[in-house]
Scaffold this active site. Structure first.
Site, PDB file in Angstrom:
ATOM      1  N   HIS A 184       0.816  -1.220   0.000  1.00  0.00           N
ATOM      2  CA  HIS A 184       0.000   0.000   0.000  1.00  0.00           C
ATOM      3  C   HIS A 184       0.846   1.265   0.000  1.00  0.00           C
ATOM      4  O   HIS A 184       0.343   2.342  -0.279  1.00  0.00           O
ATOM      5  CB  HIS A 184      -0.926   0.000   1.220  1.00  0.00           C
ATOM      6  CG  HIS A 184      -2.037  -1.002   1.097  1.00  0.00           C
ATOM      7  ND1 HIS A 184      -3.321  -0.665   0.735  1.00  0.00           N
ATOM      8  CD2 HIS A 184      -2.035  -2.352   1.255  1.00  0.00           C
ATOM      9  CE1 HIS A 184      -4.071  -1.754   0.688  1.00  0.00           C
ATOM     10  NE2 HIS A 184      -3.315  -2.797   1.005  1.00  0.00           N
ATOM     11  N   ASP A 391       3.531   9.500  -0.935  1.00  0.00           N
ATOM     12  CA  ASP A 391       2.377   8.715  -0.490  1.00  0.00           C
ATOM     13  C   ASP A 391       2.131   7.597  -1.497  1.00  0.00           C
ATOM     14  O   ASP A 391       2.259   7.827  -2.704  1.00  0.00           O
ATOM     15  CB  ASP A 391       1.132   9.619  -0.430  1.00  0.00           C
ATOM     16  CG  ASP A 391       0.225   9.277   0.743  1.00  0.00           C
ATOM     17  OD1 ASP A 391       0.167   8.092   1.124  1.00  0.00           O
ATOM     18  OD2 ASP A 391      -0.416  10.199   1.282  1.00  0.00           O
TER      19      ASP A 391
HETATM   20  C1  GDG Z   1      -2.014   3.694   3.282  1.00  0.00           C
HETATM   21  C2  GDG Z   1      -1.038   4.411   2.341  1.00  0.00           C
HETATM   22  C3  GDG Z   1      -2.819   4.460   0.591  1.00  0.00           C
HETATM   23  C4  GDG Z   1      -8.473  10.172   8.033  1.00  0.00           C
HETATM   24  N1  GDG Z   1      -8.870  10.943   9.051  1.00  0.00           N
HETATM   25  C5  GDG Z   1     -10.121  10.572   9.362  1.00  0.00           C
HETATM   26  C6  GDG Z   1     -10.498   9.537   8.501  1.00  0.00           C
HETATM   27  N2  GDG Z   1      -9.464   9.311   7.696  1.00  0.00           N
HETATM   28  C7  GDG Z   1      -9.465   8.307   6.615  1.00  0.00           C
HETATM   29  C8  GDG Z   1      -9.534   8.973   5.263  1.00  0.00           C
HETATM   30  C9  GDG Z   1      -8.931   7.910   4.361  1.00  0.00           C
HETATM   31  C10 GDG Z   1      -7.955   7.214   5.299  1.00  0.00           C
HETATM   32  O1  GDG Z   1      -8.263   7.575   6.632  1.00  0.00           O
HETATM   33  C11 GDG Z   1      -6.505   7.644   5.037  1.00  0.00           C
HETATM   34  O2  GDG Z   1      -6.082   7.071   3.854  1.00  0.00           O
HETATM   35  P1  GDG Z   1      -4.738   7.479   3.126  1.00  0.00           P
HETATM   36  O3  GDG Z   1      -4.729   6.859   1.800  1.00  0.00           O
HETATM   37  O4  GDG Z   1      -4.649   8.956   3.069  1.00  0.00           O
HETATM   38  O5  GDG Z   1      -3.522   7.084   4.079  1.00  0.00           O
HETATM   39  P2  GDG Z   1      -2.832   5.871   4.919  1.00  0.00           P
HETATM   40  O6  GDG Z   1      -3.535   5.629   6.180  1.00  0.00           O
HETATM   41  O7  GDG Z   1      -1.450   6.336   5.068  1.00  0.00           O
HETATM   42  O8  GDG Z   1      -2.905   4.526   4.042  1.00  0.00           O
HETATM   43  C12 GDG Z   1      -1.795   5.288   1.357  1.00  0.00           C
HETATM   44  C13 GDG Z   1      -3.672   3.633   1.539  1.00  0.00           C
HETATM   45  O9  GDG Z   1      -2.869   2.865   2.423  1.00  0.00           O
HETATM   46  C14 GDG Z   1      -4.600   2.675   0.777  1.00  0.00           C
HETATM   47  O10 GDG Z   1      -3.885   1.848  -0.072  1.00  0.00           O
HETATM   48  O11 GDG Z   1      -3.650   5.331  -0.145  1.00  0.00           O
HETATM   49  O12 GDG Z   1      -0.900   5.893   0.456  1.00  0.00           O
HETATM   50  O13 GDG Z   1      -0.120   5.206   3.102  1.00  0.00           O
HETATM   51  O14 GDG Z   1      -9.891   6.988   3.963  1.00  0.00           O
HETATM   52  O15 GDG Z   1     -10.874   9.286   4.977  1.00  0.00           O
HETATM   53  N3  GDG Z   1     -11.710   8.945   8.537  1.00  0.00           N
HETATM   54  C15 GDG Z   1     -12.588   9.409   9.485  1.00  0.00           C
HETATM   55  N4  GDG Z   1     -12.272  10.392  10.364  1.00  0.00           N
HETATM   56  C16 GDG Z   1     -11.063  11.013  10.342  1.00  0.00           C
HETATM   57  O16 GDG Z   1     -10.807  11.913  11.139  1.00  0.00           O
HETATM   58  N5  GDG Z   1     -13.811   8.857   9.544  1.00  0.00           N
END
Ligand code: GDG
Length: 519
Positions: A184, A391
Site C-alpha cells: 500500500h 504517499d
Molecule cells: C495507506 C497508504 C494508501 C483520516 N482521518 C479521518 C479519517 N481518515 C481516513 C480517510 C482515508 C484514510 O483515513 C486515510 O487514507 P490514506 O490513503 O490517506 O492514508 P494511509 O492511512 O497512510 O494509508 C496510502 C492507503 O494505504 C490505501 O492503499 O492510499 O498511500 O499510506 O480513507 O478518509 N476517517 C474518518 N475520520 C477522520 O478523522 N472517519
C-alpha cells in the site's frame, strides 16, 4: 558476524498452481486475506470501516473465506491466543502478540525502518538488530498460526509492509497455494531501498509470491530495477525471474467506493457538525486537509504554504479558513511524538502571527471525526489540500473529489509525489517542498472560475468512477488466479544450492531465523 538466513522457494510447484486449477469465482479456492489489523464485524456481519475493508470483505463474502491478522491485543508472559469469529461464510481469525514482539516487529522494524525508507525518509529511520530480528520472527509466528487455518486450494492475499516475508515462511513450510502481495505504500528506488537492514531478505521475500502489486508504475519500475540489480531478470508480461522463482509484478492503483462516497457526502450536507461548521465560517472560504499525523503527509510544509499564502496576499486575511483534521497515529514511535509537538507549535505560531480577535486562520483537530461529517466537510471545502511529501496512493485526494457537488465543485491541490497524481492529472499538481509554489496554487484554486473547476473535476470523477475499489480488487485477484506461468520455480531454481544454512531449507525450522543476531 554469522547470520542465519532463510532459504526460500525450494518447494516443487504443487496442485494450487496447476493450469487447470479452478478460478476464484468458481467452486473451491477460498480467499484468505492477511493484514495487520482485521476489521472484525461488531455484530451485524459487516466491518465498520473504510472502503478498502468493505471491498475486501465483499470479496471474501463472494468467494467464502478467511481474514487473518493481529487482534490489536498484547499478552505478557503467556502464549498468545488465536481467536476465530464466524460471520456467514467468512471467518475472522485474529491472534494476540507478546508486547515485545509488537514493539520489535510493528513499532520497531515496520514503522522505524520500512515505513521511513519506503517514504524516502532516511532521516526518520531508527534501525537496530533487535527490531530486524523481531520482524522476521513475528512473520514466522504469523505464518505458523496461519498454517493451521489454510486449505490446499486457498488463494492467499497478503497486505502491506508488515508482512513482506510471510509467504517465504509459508513456502518454507511446504505451502504451494497461490499467494499475492499488495504494497500500500511506495517502493523506493533501489539505492534507497538498499539502506534497509536485511534488504536482500526483504527482496527475496517478494519473490516468494506469485503476484506482487504496487500502487503506481513508478513503484513497479523501482522494484524491477531492484530485481535486476539483485541478479534477477524481467521476462515478458510483467513476469520476473529471481531467487529461483518466477512471479509477476505490476501496478494496481487502489480506488475508493466512488458512488458510495458521493452519497455519503450528500448526506453529510445535513450532518450537524457540518452545518455548524458552515455557519461558523460566516462566508469565509474553507480549505481542508485530512491526514493521519505522519511525517510523510507534509503537514509542516503545508502550514508553511498556508502562511506564505496569507503573507503574500493580505486581502485574504479574514476571508479564508484552513481546517486541518489530523488524528494521532503511532504515538509510541519517537519520531511521531516529536512531530505531534512540532505541528501543534507551528500552528500556534501561525495563528498567533496572522490571526485576529475575530479570525483563527488554522483550525486544528487532533482526533478522528465521523465518516459522514468528514464527507460533508470535504463537500463544504472550496479547496482540498493534499500535499504529502510521498504517499503510496492517498485516498483523501480521491474522497475529496468524489464528495464534490457537480454543479459547484471545489478544487484539489495535490502533491505530485502522491500515487493519486497518476490518475488525478487535472488536479492542481504541486511540489509540496516549494511553499511559495503551493501557496500560488492555493490562490489559483480559490479564484478558479466555475467552468474550469467543473472541467477539471469531471475528468477526475470519470477516472474514479472507472477505477473503483471493487475494480481494483477484481483486477488484482483476477491476475493472481489467471496466469498459468506464475509461481513456477525458474529453470534450475530448486533453491537448494544458494549457500543458505541447511536447517533452514527443510520446512519448519528448528531455530529462529535471526537467532545468530545479538541484540
Ligand atoms: C495507506 C497508504 C494508501 C483520516 N482521518 C479521518 C479519517 N481518515 C481516513 C480517510 C482515508 C484514510 O483515513 C486515510 O487514507 P490514506 O490513503 O490517506 O492514508 P494511509 O492511512 O497512510 O494509508 C496510502 C492507503 O494505504 C490505501 O492503499 O492510499 O498511500 O499510506 O480513507 O478518509 N476517517 C474518518 N475520520 C477522520 O478523522 N472517519
Amino acid at each position: 558476524m554469522a547470520v542465519a538466513i532463510p532459504s526460500l522457494d525450494h518447494e516443487p510447484v504443487g496442485s494450487a498452481l496447476r493450469p487447470d486449477r479452478p478460478g476464484l469465482d468458481k467452486a473451491g479456492g477460498r480467499l484468505v486475506v492477511v493484514s495487520n489489523r482485521v476489521p472484525v464485524p461488531s455484530g451485524a456481519g459487516s466491518p465498520n470501516a473504510g472502503g478498502l475493508a468493505v471491498a475486501l470483505d465483499a470479496a471474501l463474502k463472494q468467494r467464502g473465506g478467511l481474514w487473518f491478522g493481529w487482534s490489536g491485543n498484547t499478552v505478557d508472559g503467556r502464549e498468545p491466543e488465536t481467536e476465530s469469529h464466524e460471520f456467514a461464510n467468512v471467518s475472522y481469525a485474529v491472534t494476540d502478540l507478546a508486547q515485545r514482539d509488537l514493539d520489535d516487529y510493528y513499532h520497531g522494524f515496520a514503522n522505524r525502518a520500512l515505513w521511513p525508507v519506503c517514504h524516502y525518509r532516511l532521516d526518520m529511520t531508527g534501525f537496530n538488530r533487535r527490531n530486524t530480528a523481531g520482524y522476521f520472527r513475528v512473520n514466522e509466528f504469523f505464518a505458523r498460526r496461519l498454517a493451521q487455518l489454510i486449505r490446499p486450494d486457498d488463494v492467499i492475499w497478503i497486505h502491506d509492509y508488515h508482512f513482506i516475508p510471510l509467504a517465504s515462511y509459508l513456502r518454507g513450510m511446504g505451502f504451494t497455494n497461490r499467494m499475492g502481495f499488495f504494497l500500500h505504500i511506495p517502493w523506493p528506488p533501489a539505492d534507497l531501498a538498499a539502506v534497509l537492514p536485511a534488504y536482500d531478505l526483504i527482496l527475496r521475500g517478494f519473490s516468494s509470491y506469485d503476484l506482487v502489486g504496487f500502487q503506481t508504475p513508478l513503484d513497479a519500475e523501482n522494484f524491477a530495477n531492484a530485481i535486476a540489480r539483485g541478479g534477477g531478470r524481467a521476462l515478458d508480461n510483467g513476469c520476473y525471474e529471481a531467487h529461483g522463482r518466477r512471479f509477476r509484478a505490476g501496478a494496481f492503483p487502489i480506488g475508493i467506493d466512488t458512488q458510495g462516497f458521493r452519497r455519503l457526502a450528500e448526506q453529510g450536507e445535513r450532518n450537524a457538525v457540518v452545518r455548524r461548521t458552515a455557519a461558523s465560517l460566516e462566508g469565509k472560504q474553507l480549505i481542508i486537509g485530512v491526514d493521519r499525523l505522519d511525517y510523510s503527509k507534509g503537514i509542516g510544509e503545508r502550514i508553511d504554504a498556508f502562511s506564505c499564502l496569507i503573507e503574500n496576499n493580505p486581502a485574504l486575511r479574514n476571508r479564508v479558513t484552513f481546517l486541518q483534521i489530523t488524528p494521532k497515529s503511532r504515538s509510541e514511535v519517537p519520531e511521531y511524538a516529536h512531530l505531534q509537538r512540532e505541528v501543534a507549535e507551528q500552528i500556534g505560531e501561525t495563528n498567533g502571527r496572522y490571526g485576529d480577535v475575530d479570525w483563527t486562520p488554522i483550525r486544528y483537530i487532533n482526533k478522528p471525526i465521523g465518516h459522514t461529517a468528514l464527507a460533508g466537510l470535504y463537500r463544504l471545502a472550496r479547496v482540498g489540500l493534499v500535499t504529502p511529501l510521498r504517499d503510496g496512493m492517498n485516498l483523501v485526494a480521491k474522497e475529496y473529489v468524489a464528495a464534490q457537488a457537480s454543479a459547484d465543485p471545489g478544487v484539489l491541490v495535490l502533491s505530485r509525489f502522491a500515487g493519486a497524481a497518476y490518475e488525478l492529472e487535472t488536479a492542481l499538481l504541486v511540489n509540496p517542498y516549494d511553499s511559495d509554489a503551493t501557496a500560488a496554487a492555493i490562490k489559483r484554486a480559490l479564484e478558479m472560475p466555475l467552468d474550469e473547476r467543473k472541467e477539471r473535476w469531471s475528468a477526475m470523477m470519470r477516472r474514479l468512477e472507472t477505477n473503483t475499489v471493487d475494480r481494483w480488487c477484481d483486477a488484482f485477484l483476477g491476475t493472481l488466479v489467471a496466469a498459468d506461468h506464475q509461481g513456477m520455480p525458474a529453470p534450475g531454481g530448486d533453491g537448494e544450492d544458494d549457500g543458505l544454512s541447511p536447517e533452514l531449507s527443510t520446512g519448519v525450522r528448528r531455530q529462529p531465523l535471526w537467532g545468530a543476531i545479538k541484540n
